[in-house]
Scaffold this motif. Structure first.
Motif, PDB file in Angstrom:
ATOM      1  N   LEU A 107       0.846  -1.201   0.000  1.00 44.43           N
ATOM      2  CA  LEU A 107       0.000   0.000   0.000  1.00 44.43           C
ATOM      3  C   LEU A 107       0.879   1.248   0.000  1.00 44.43           C
ATOM      4  O   LEU A 107       1.993   1.236   0.533  1.00 44.43           O
ATOM      5  CB  LEU A 107      -0.909  -0.003   1.234  1.00 44.43           C
ATOM      6  N   THR A 108       0.383   2.286  -0.592  1.00 50.15           N
ATOM      7  CA  THR A 108       1.160   3.523  -0.676  1.00 50.15           C
ATOM      8  C   THR A 108       0.621   4.555   0.294  1.00 50.15           C
ATOM      9  O   THR A 108      -0.507   4.454   0.781  1.00 50.15           O
ATOM     10  CB  THR A 108       1.109   4.105  -2.096  1.00 50.15           C
ATOM     11  N   TRP A 109       1.416   5.559   0.565  1.00 57.66           N
ATOM     12  CA  TRP A 109       1.024   6.594   1.523  1.00 57.66           C
ATOM     13  C   TRP A 109       1.752   7.876   1.159  1.00 57.66           C
ATOM     14  O   TRP A 109       2.770   7.858   0.450  1.00 57.66           O
ATOM     15  CB  TRP A 109       1.416   6.171   2.951  1.00 57.66           C
ATOM     16  N   ARG A 110       1.260   8.941   1.651  1.00 54.41           N
ATOM     17  CA  ARG A 110       1.951  10.222   1.494  1.00 54.41           C
ATOM     18  C   ARG A 110       1.405  11.156   2.561  1.00 54.41           C
ATOM     19  O   ARG A 110       0.219  11.096   2.886  1.00 54.41           O
ATOM     20  CB  ARG A 110       1.699  10.785   0.094  1.00 54.41           C
ATOM     21  N   THR A 111       2.251  11.992   3.105  1.00 57.30           N
ATOM     22  CA  THR A 111       1.752  12.983   4.046  1.00 57.30           C
ATOM     23  C   THR A 111       1.924  14.381   3.461  1.00 57.30           C
ATOM     24  O   THR A 111       2.994  14.721   2.953  1.00 57.30           O
ATOM     25  CB  THR A 111       2.401  12.878   5.436  1.00 57.30           C
ATOM     26  N   TYR A 112       0.842  15.136   3.505  1.00 57.47           N
ATOM     27  CA  TYR A 112       0.813  16.490   2.944  1.00 57.47           C
ATOM     28  C   TYR A 112       0.864  17.469   4.109  1.00 57.47           C
ATOM     29  O   TYR A 112      -0.106  17.584   4.859  1.00 57.47           O
ATOM     30  CB  TYR A 112      -0.457  16.694   2.130  1.00 57.47           C
ATOM     31  N   GLN A 113       1.975  18.136   4.265  1.00 55.51           N
ATOM     32  CA  GLN A 113       2.200  18.965   5.450  1.00 55.51           C
ATOM     33  C   GLN A 113       2.057  20.436   5.095  1.00 55.51           C
ATOM     34  O   GLN A 113       2.819  20.970   4.280  1.00 55.51           O
ATOM     35  CB  GLN A 113       3.597  18.677   6.011  1.00 55.51           C
ATOM     36  N   GLU A 114       1.091  21.054   5.756  1.00 55.31           N
ATOM     37  CA  GLU A 114       0.789  22.436   5.415  1.00 55.31           C
ATOM     38  C   GLU A 114       1.974  23.355   5.728  1.00 55.31           C
ATOM     39  O   GLU A 114       2.568  23.271   6.804  1.00 55.31           O
ATOM     40  CB  GLU A 114      -0.444  22.889   6.194  1.00 55.31           C
ATOM     41  N   ASN A 152       7.865  11.050   0.267  1.00 58.19           N
ATOM     42  CA  ASN A 152       6.412  11.101   0.493  1.00 58.19           C
ATOM     43  C   ASN A 152       6.009  12.042   1.623  1.00 58.19           C
ATOM     44  O   ASN A 152       4.834  12.118   1.982  1.00 58.19           O
ATOM     45  CB  ASN A 152       5.879   9.706   0.794  1.00 58.19           C
ATOM     46  N   VAL A 153       6.967  12.722   2.202  1.00 58.36           N
ATOM     47  CA  VAL A 153       6.668  13.732   3.228  1.00 58.36           C
ATOM     48  C   VAL A 153       6.750  15.070   2.503  1.00 58.36           C
ATOM     49  O   VAL A 153       7.825  15.622   2.304  1.00 58.36           O
ATOM     50  CB  VAL A 153       7.671  13.637   4.390  1.00 58.36           C
ATOM     51  N   VAL A 154       5.607  15.561   2.070  1.00 60.30           N
ATOM     52  CA  VAL A 154       5.601  16.650   1.081  1.00 60.30           C
ATOM     53  C   VAL A 154       4.783  17.855   1.548  1.00 60.30           C
ATOM     54  O   VAL A 154       3.881  17.720   2.390  1.00 60.30           O
ATOM     55  CB  VAL A 154       5.034  16.147  -0.282  1.00 60.30           C
ATOM     56  N   PRO A 155       5.070  19.018   1.001  1.00 58.16           N
ATOM     57  CA  PRO A 155       4.226  20.189   1.281  1.00 58.16           C
ATOM     58  C   PRO A 155       2.802  19.946   0.783  1.00 58.16           C
ATOM     59  O   PRO A 155       2.596  19.280  -0.242  1.00 58.16           O
ATOM     60  CB  PRO A 155       4.888  21.310   0.463  1.00 58.16           C
ATOM     61  N   SER A 156       1.853  20.500   1.474  1.00 61.16           N
ATOM     62  CA  SER A 156       0.451  20.246   1.114  1.00 61.16           C
ATOM     63  C   SER A 156       0.104  20.793  -0.270  1.00 61.16           C
ATOM     64  O   SER A 156      -0.867  20.360  -0.886  1.00 61.16           O
ATOM     65  CB  SER A 156      -0.493  20.833   2.160  1.00 61.16           C
ATOM     66  N   THR A 157       0.903  21.725  -0.763  1.00 61.57           N
ATOM     67  CA  THR A 157       0.650  22.255  -2.105  1.00 61.57           C
ATOM     68  C   THR A 157       0.756  21.163  -3.165  1.00 61.57           C
ATOM     69  O   THR A 157       0.245  21.310  -4.266  1.00 61.57           O
ATOM     70  CB  THR A 157       1.661  23.368  -2.443  1.00 61.57           C
ATOM     71  N   GLN A 158       1.404  20.057  -2.807  1.00 54.09           N
ATOM     72  CA  GLN A 158       1.544  18.972  -3.795  1.00 54.09           C
ATOM     73  C   GLN A 158       0.248  18.170  -3.963  1.00 54.09           C
ATOM     74  O   GLN A 158       0.085  17.422  -4.921  1.00 54.09           O
ATOM     75  CB  GLN A 158       2.690  18.034  -3.399  1.00 54.09           C
TER      76      GLN A 158
END
Ligand SMILES: *[C@@H]1O[C@H](CO)[C@@H](O)[C@H](O)[C@H]1NC(C)=O
Ligand SMILES: *[C@@H]1O[C@H](CO)[C@@H](O)[C@H](O)[C@H]1NC(C)=O
Length: 297
Positions: A107-114, A152-158
């Protein structure tokens, strides 16, 4: 208005590789964390209340400690390991998280950090209201020191770019942000509503809205509001679920949905890890009644 700040959203979603298990109750989960708000205040907020008819209200949801950061550790690692501060920590490679459980099954995941300044940013804060204490992923060496994972720890703009490209990881973990009190209305209409209207995003998707902790540190039950939104709950919208849940329920709900392994921590500690009941009903998970919650502050 209410919230001191809008905190961390992590979208824990799972996009699916060929061999990955099929979710029993949802295909994607997107978890949004808001900051420090007591249950009563959240429950009386008109912006939040306007969402009640679109989802399931969880009126017995609980943070597990104070201050903010260890609650985020708990939500992805099943424990807060006695951390009791918001300082920067690197947890060694002996600390697995839900990411390990997801990846083990494809399974894949990503976190969108504001407001995060860049992908895999390890600093503690930025001038644009990003705070590391609200981004647990970056504190675990198994993620932060593994380039493949840390991308996968990315800015929420992504998030919008990902959706435009048709990509939605299975679990995503939302942006961390600290927005002052006037933001929530703008956030609901500008961020959440378009997501729910986006067919790439809202495609057998469970959105969990919760808070990291109660604001009143003397509240022994650390009572916060939770909400379930998204088309995964379309058949039970406008209902209230009074089951006892904590941040550990986030992990147990994910593992139950996809039949994943466990971390052997509070994610399998029955009194604290009830699975969201509409998921438990589909997976056969046995929840327990909790009449006297242990101290959670
Ligand atoms: C955590 O590790 C990074 C290197 O990845 C290092 O720059 C930082 O100083 C470490 N922080 C702590 C609190 O040990
Ligand atoms: C929704 O999910 C299904 C099954 O995973 C997929 O075939 C379909 O393309 C998705 N729809 C959109 C709009 O992304």
């Amino acid at each position: 208005m209410l919230f001191k700040k809008l905190a961390s959203l992590a979208l824990l979603a799972a996009a699916v590789t060929a061999q990955a298990p099929k979710g029993k109750a949802f295909d994607h989960i997107f978890i949004v964390f808001l900051e420090n708000t007591d249950y009563d205040l959240a429950n009386s907020d008109p912006n939040l209340r306007s969402l009640f008819s679109s989802g399931v209200v969880l009126n017995n949801f609980h943070g597990v400690c104070h201050p903010s950061q260890p609650n985020y550790f708990a939500a992805i690692a099943g424990d807060y390991f006695d951390y009791d501060d918001d300082s920067s920590h690197n947890l060694s490679t002996s600390y697995k998280t839900v990411v390990d459980l997801l990846e083990a099954e494809g399974l894949t995941w990503r976190t969108y950090q504001e407001n995060m300044p860049s992908v895999c940013y390890t600093g503690s804060s930025s001038r644009s209201l990003y705070y590391r204490k609200h981004n647990p992923f970056i504190s675990f060496d198994l993620i932060s020191k593994d380039a493949n994972r840390c991308k996968n720890v990315v800015p929420s703009t992504q998030l919008q770019a990902d959706l435009d490209a048709g990509y939605l990881p299975t679990p995503s973990i939302p942006p961390t942000s600290k927005t002052m009190v006037t933001i929530p209305l703008k956030w609901f209409s500008g961020f959440l509503a378009p997501l729910l209207a986006n067919p790439t995003f809202n495609n057998n998707t469970l959105v969990v809205l919760t808070f990291d902790e109660a604001d009143d540190y003397t509240d022994e039950t650390n009572h916060i509001l939770g909400m379930l939104l998204g088309d995964a709950v379309k058949d039970i919208k406008n209902t209230v679920d009074s089951t006892f849940y904590t941040h550990y329920s986030l992990i147990s709900t994910v593992t139950s949905n996809w039949g994943l392994g466990n971390l052997g921590r509070n994610d399998i500690n029955k009194p604290l890890s009830n699975v969201f009941s509409f998921v438990a009903a589909l997976t056969g998970y046995q929840n327990v009644d909790v009449t006297n919650p242990p101290p959670l502050n």
